[in-house]
Design a protein around this motif. Structure first.
Motif, PDB file in Angstrom:
ATOM      1  N   TRP A  20       3.439   7.858   0.156  1.00 62.13           N
ATOM      2  CA  TRP A  20       4.225   9.003   0.612  1.00 62.13           C
ATOM      3  C   TRP A  20       3.312  10.176   0.955  1.00 62.13           C
ATOM      4  N   LEU A  21       2.314  10.420   0.111  1.00 70.03           N
ATOM      5  CA  LEU A  21       1.366  11.501   0.396  1.00 70.03           C
ATOM      6  C   LEU A  21       0.570  11.222   1.671  1.00 70.03           C
ATOM      7  N   THR A  22       0.275   9.947   1.931  1.00 65.06           N
ATOM      8  CA  THR A  22      -0.485   9.591   3.133  1.00 65.06           C
ATOM      9  C   THR A  22       0.378   9.672   4.390  1.00 65.06           C
ATOM     10  N   ASP A  23       1.565   9.075   4.326  1.00 65.68           N
ATOM     11  CA  ASP A  23       2.415   8.979   5.519  1.00 65.68           C
ATOM     12  C   ASP A  23       3.144  10.279   5.836  1.00 65.68           C
ATOM     13  N   VAL A  24       3.730  10.893   4.829  1.00 65.50           N
ATOM     14  CA  VAL A  24       4.533  12.099   5.052  1.00 65.50           C
ATOM     15  C   VAL A  24       3.670  13.354   4.937  1.00 65.50           C
ATOM     16  N   GLY A  25       2.846  13.411   3.914  1.00 62.83           N
ATOM     17  CA  GLY A  25       1.989  14.583   3.730  1.00 62.83           C
ATOM     18  C   GLY A  25       0.776  14.598   4.643  1.00 62.83           C
ATOM     19  N   ARG A  26       0.425  13.427   5.225  1.00 62.81           N
ATOM     20  CA  ARG A  26      -0.740  13.284   6.123  1.00 62.81           C
ATOM     21  C   ARG A  26      -2.029  13.754   5.447  1.00 62.81           C
ATOM     22  N   LEU A  27      -2.151  13.470   4.147  1.00 63.07           N
ATOM     23  CA  LEU A  27      -3.342  13.869   3.416  1.00 63.07           C
ATOM     24  C   LEU A  27      -4.417  12.792   3.535  1.00 63.07           C
ATOM     25  N   PRO A  28      -5.685  13.169   3.564  1.00 60.90           N
ATOM     26  CA  PRO A  28      -6.767  12.172   3.599  1.00 60.90           C
ATOM     27  C   PRO A  28      -6.844  11.410   2.283  1.00 60.90           C
ATOM     28  N   GLU A  29      -7.564  10.279   2.305  1.00 65.87           N
ATOM     29  CA  GLU A  29      -7.616   9.395   1.137  1.00 65.87           C
ATOM     30  C   GLU A  29      -8.173  10.100  -0.099  1.00 65.87           C
ATOM     31  N   HIS A  30      -9.205  10.931   0.064  1.00 67.76           N
ATOM     32  CA  HIS A  30      -9.786  11.589  -1.113  1.00 67.76           C
ATOM     33  C   HIS A  30      -8.805  12.579  -1.740  1.00 67.76           C
ATOM     34  N   SER A  31      -8.000  13.249  -0.909  1.00 71.55           N
ATOM     35  CA  SER A  31      -6.996  14.172  -1.450  1.00 71.55           C
ATOM     36  C   SER A  31      -5.888  13.421  -2.166  1.00 71.55           C
ATOM     37  N   VAL A  32      -5.479  12.283  -1.599  1.00 77.06           N
ATOM     38  CA  VAL A  32      -4.459  11.459  -2.253  1.00 77.06           C
ATOM     39  C   VAL A  32      -4.958  10.975  -3.600  1.00 77.06           C
ATOM     40  N   ALA A  33      -6.207  10.505  -3.646  1.00 81.00           N
ATOM     41  CA  ALA A  33      -6.773  10.024  -4.908  1.00 81.00           C
ATOM     42  C   ALA A  33      -6.821  11.144  -5.954  1.00 81.00           C
ATOM     43  N   TRP A  34      -7.157  12.349  -5.524  1.00 82.90           N
ATOM     44  CA  TRP A  34      -7.228  13.478  -6.446  1.00 82.90           C
ATOM     45  C   TRP A  34      -5.844  13.828  -7.002  1.00 82.90           C
ATOM     46  N   LEU A  35      -4.829  13.844  -6.140  1.00 83.83           N
ATOM     47  CA  LEU A  35      -3.480  14.155  -6.600  1.00 83.83           C
ATOM     48  C   LEU A  35      -2.938  13.057  -7.503  1.00 83.83           C
TER      49      LEU A  35
END
Length: 410
Positions: A234-249
């Motif tokens: 959801w963070l990747t598809d909807v939030g369009r966050l990069p992989e490192h930001s997704v991993a941090w969250l």
């Protein structure tokens, strides 16, 4: 046994097993891009692959619960962790979707008894009054495992292939298995009830079990099913966050499980001293958990990062049902009671995790393979709707003058 002996010989060895179980359960949330690339997975494939872990958990619950009551957690957990090591090693060598699916199922079978064995062990050596806090610490150990599957795994992938990660985790399963075999004490003998449908029916008929499951079961399946995979997507598809930001969250969210689990135990004991039973604490917590999910349905963009962390923080309240059930059942049935609960939880988590992917897959992705926000809004809306009846029934029961207090059932 002294408190230090219980900590070193009972809690820590079994907690390490639960740590590995949660790490392997949630690691696909970070590894999803690598797995999709390696096997060309669709959202439905990814959901089915990850949820196979829960399906295996559900299949193993009855035989593992019987074995725990008959042979004790020490021997059962040792053999199961060896099986988990075999499945984890097979996953490292998998080359396509079918091989990955079979290996992850075997992995789930081997790890299916980690939490139950720990609950069985600590409920044997720790007084009932201390169970809420100690089980909170156990869930926190699982939260630490889930947290280890996020940012630390992301950092590991910068230096080695994901297959090496599973090779190391297979070795860890073997090591923890031998620690339990060599350190954990054998619990005292308890009267055994032969396995039959009547024994299981006795568990399911227990008023505390039914009331707890009616309120917390579905939210617990949602927590497990979404936490381990779809928050990251959801963070990747909807939030369009990069992989490192997704991993941090994801790391922050999983770390929040540790504090949430400890807080749930402390709040439960605090509430008990003031006359509030554990089911009341569960009711308030589940209502807050559904409110958080409504934020996903509304897809309010400025709160994406906060929602991702709150989902796991507030969702830890669902683990309280293990405490209620463990306190309600006689020692000879604690293994089977946890089994019955887990059978329902992991079957539901399998349905939630796989079904969520099927709903999202109804939409068409863009050129970058991102699925639209509407797909996730629809999927989260379905989850909210299936949880509302349990909350409504709980409120109605609380307002009914004929209702007996839960503490009288324990």
């Amino acid at each position: 046994m002294s408190g230090l002996a219980v900590l070193c010989l009972v809690f820590l060895p079994y907690a390490l097993g639960h740590y590995l179980s949660c790490l392997l359960r949630t690691v696909n949330a970070v590894l999803a891009p690598q797995l999709v690339s390696a096997a060309g997975l669709t959202p439905g494939d990814l959901g089915l692959l990850t949820s196979a872990y829960f399906f295996a958990f559900a299949l193993a619950q009855l035989p593992v619960g019987i074995a725990l009551d008959r042979y004790g957690p020490r021997l059962v957990q040792f053999l199961m962790l060896l099986l988990a090591a075999l499945g984890t090693l097979a996953f490292a060598g998998s080359g396509d979707f079918v091989q990955m699916l079979c290996a992850r199922t075997l992995m789930g079978l081997g790890l299916a008894g980690c939490f139950m064995a720990a609950v069985k062990a600590i409920s044997t050596w720790i007084s009932p009054a201390r169970l809420p806090s100690v089980q909170g610490y156990l869930i926190a150990a699982g939260g630490l495992g889930a947290a280890s599957s996020t940012l630390p795994v992301r950092l590991f992938l910068q230096h080695a292939d994901w297959r090496w990660l599973f090779i190391l985790l297979a070795a860890a399963c073997v090591i923890v298995g031998f620690l339990i075999l060599l350190l954990a004490p054998t619990p005292p003998a308890t009267p055994r009830k032969p396995f039959n449908l009547g024994v299981l029916a006795e568990v399911y008929r227990h008023p505390a079990f039914r009331e707890t499951a009616a309120l917390v079961l579905v939210p617990h399946t949602v927590f497990f099913g979404i936490q381990g995979l779809w928050i990251g997507r959801w963070l990747t598809d909807v939030g369009r966050l990069p992989e490192h930001s997704v991993a941090w969250l994801l790391y922050l969210g999983m770390a929040a499980v540790i504090f949430g689990a400890i807080a749930v135990g402390m709040v439960t004991e605090w509430a008990a001293k003031r006359g509030a039973d554990a089911i009341t604490v569960a009711g308030v917590g589940v209502a807050l958990f559904v409110v958080v999910q409504c934020g996903f349905v509304m897809s309010y963009r400025p709160s994406f990062a906060l929602l991702a962390v709150l989902f796991t923080l507030v969702g830890t309240i669902t683990g309280i049902e293990y405490t209620i059930v463990a306190q309600a059942m006689p020692p000879a049935l604690t293994g089977r009671a946890s089994t019955c609960l887990n059978l329902l939880i992991f079957t539901g988590a399998f349905i939630v995790q796989a079904g969520f992917g099927q709903i999202v897959g109804l939409w068409t992705p863009d050129a970058a393979q991102h699925y639209p926000a509407a797909a996730y809004q629809a999927a989260f809306l379905v989850l909210v709707l299936v949880q509302l009846p349990g909350i409504a029934w709980f409120v109605w029961r609380r307002r009914s003058p004929a209702r007996k207090p839960v503490e009288s059932l324990l």
